[in-house]
Design an enzyme around this catalytic site. Structure first.
Site, PDB file in Angstrom:
ATOM      1  NE  ARG A  29     -17.983 -18.064 -10.053  1.00  0.00           N
ATOM      2  CZ  ARG A  29     -18.375 -16.915  -9.816  1.00  0.00           C
ATOM      3  NH1 ARG A  29     -19.080 -16.622  -8.648  1.00  0.00           N
ATOM      4  NH2 ARG A  29     -17.655 -15.763 -10.323  1.00  0.00           N
ATOM      5  CB  ILE A  31     -19.825 -28.055  -7.208  1.00  0.00           C
ATOM      6  CG1 ILE A  31     -19.707 -28.863  -8.540  1.00  0.00           C
ATOM      7  CG2 ILE A  31     -20.489 -29.148  -5.970  1.00  0.00           C
ATOM      8  CD1 ILE A  31     -18.553 -30.120  -8.749  1.00  0.00           C
ATOM      9  CG  ASN A  87     -22.969 -25.526   7.588  1.00  0.00           C
ATOM     10  OD1 ASN A  87     -23.661 -24.810   8.124  1.00  0.00           O
ATOM     11  ND2 ASN A  87     -23.006 -25.755   6.137  1.00  0.00           N
ATOM     12  CB  VAL A  96     -16.288 -30.507   2.730  1.00  0.00           C
ATOM     13  CG1 VAL A  96     -14.976 -30.843   2.202  1.00  0.00           C
ATOM     14  CG2 VAL A  96     -17.186 -31.048   1.143  1.00  0.00           C
ATOM     15  CG  HIS A 100     -16.307 -25.334   3.787  1.00  0.00           C
ATOM     16  ND1 HIS A 100     -15.834 -26.547   4.248  1.00  0.00           N
ATOM     17  CD2 HIS A 100     -17.541 -25.579   3.337  1.00  0.00           C
ATOM     18  CE1 HIS A 100     -17.042 -27.254   4.633  1.00  0.00           C
ATOM     19  NE2 HIS A 100     -18.223 -26.797   3.839  1.00  0.00           N
ATOM     20  CG  HIS A 102     -21.163 -22.377   3.222  1.00  0.00           C
ATOM     21  ND1 HIS A 102     -21.468 -23.021   2.189  1.00  0.00           N
ATOM     22  CD2 HIS A 102     -20.671 -23.264   4.140  1.00  0.00           C
ATOM     23  CE1 HIS A 102     -21.241 -24.243   2.348  1.00  0.00           C
ATOM     24  NE2 HIS A 102     -20.864 -24.436   3.559  1.00  0.00           N
TER      25      HIS A 102
HETATM   26  P1  AMP Z   1     -20.723 -28.190   4.134  1.00  0.00           P
HETATM   27  O1  AMP Z   1     -22.224 -28.708   3.851  1.00  0.00           O
HETATM   28  O2  AMP Z   1     -20.698 -26.741   4.742  1.00  0.00           O
HETATM   29  O3  AMP Z   1     -19.641 -29.176   4.440  1.00  0.00           O
HETATM   30  O4  AMP Z   1     -20.487 -27.673   2.666  1.00  0.00           O
HETATM   31  C1  AMP Z   1     -19.899 -28.685   1.821  1.00  0.00           C
HETATM   32  C2  AMP Z   1     -19.893 -27.558   0.347  1.00  0.00           C
HETATM   33  O5  AMP Z   1     -19.089 -28.063  -0.651  1.00  0.00           O
HETATM   34  C3  AMP Z   1     -21.220 -27.651  -0.278  1.00  0.00           C
HETATM   35  O6  AMP Z   1     -22.042 -26.562  -0.559  1.00  0.00           O
HETATM   36  C4  AMP Z   1     -20.981 -28.506  -1.684  1.00  0.00           C
HETATM   37  O7  AMP Z   1     -21.746 -28.237  -2.707  1.00  0.00           O
HETATM   38  C5  AMP Z   1     -19.707 -28.190  -2.001  1.00  0.00           C
HETATM   39  N1  AMP Z   1     -18.636 -28.928  -2.761  1.00  0.00           N
HETATM   40  C6  AMP Z   1     -18.652 -30.217  -2.658  1.00  0.00           C
HETATM   41  N2  AMP Z   1     -17.800 -30.621  -3.693  1.00  0.00           N
HETATM   42  C7  AMP Z   1     -17.190 -29.492  -4.187  1.00  0.00           C
HETATM   43  C8  AMP Z   1     -16.347 -29.383  -5.419  1.00  0.00           C
HETATM   44  N3  AMP Z   1     -15.894 -30.446  -5.994  1.00  0.00           N
HETATM   45  N4  AMP Z   1     -16.531 -28.122  -5.857  1.00  0.00           N
HETATM   46  C9  AMP Z   1     -17.083 -27.036  -5.250  1.00  0.00           C
HETATM   47  N5  AMP Z   1     -17.665 -27.246  -4.212  1.00  0.00           N
HETATM   48  C10 AMP Z   1     -18.072 -28.228  -3.645  1.00  0.00           C
END
Ligand code: AMP
Ligand code: ZN
Length: 114
Positions: A29, A31, A87, A96, A100, A102
């Site tokens: 999930r 965060i 993204n 990040v 990943h 979404h």
């Molecule tokens: P992006 O902007 O596509 O790189 O998405 C990065 C996503 O990682 C964001 O939706 C954040 O809320 C999520 N995120 C960042 N740190 C964590 C974490 N420790 N656990 C779960 N999700 C995270």
């Protein structure tokens, strides 16, 4: 990658709220959920961005989608529908740098995105 947040989750150094896991893929999930269901589906192998994908990664990326489909079913959003997206880099809104997918749903989503 020792300095990658999502690699630390794969290694078990940080414990995400896991909803699915197999040998190659982890789903947990978000965060900071933007929708009632907001799950991130990642390959366990570090790939920074979609720009870094190679031909040999095709099957792995397909598996991310198959896991997203399964989690959507588990979460009860398969029939009403959902969105999957990756993204890439600054303009794509990537924060990040470990690929990943979404999986977002649980309410009607607007289009186009901002
Ligand atoms: P992006 O902007 O596509 O790189 O998405 C990065 C996503 O990682 C964001 O939706 C954040 O809320 C999520 N995120 C960042 N740190 C964590 C974490 N420790 N656990 C779960 N999700 C995270
Ligand atoms: Zn990583």
């Amino acid at each position: 990658m020792t300095d990658c947040l999502f690699c630390k989750m794969v290694a078990g150094d940080i414990k995400p709220d896991t909803v699915y896991e197999n040998d190659e893929v982890l789903a947990f999930r978000d965060i900071n959920p933007q929708t009632p269901v907001h799950v991130l589906v990642i390959p366990k192998r570090h790939i920074a961005t979609t720009n870094d994908l190679e031909a040999g990664d095709a099957e792995l990326i397909g598996k991310l989608y198959l896991v997203a489909k399964q989690v959507a079913e588990q979460e009860g959003i398969a029939e009403p529908g959902y969105r999957t997206l990756i993204n890439c880099n600054r303009d794509g809104g990537q924060a990040v740098y470990h690929i990943h997918l979404h999986l977002m749903g649980g309410r009607p989503l607007g289009w186009p995105p901002g």
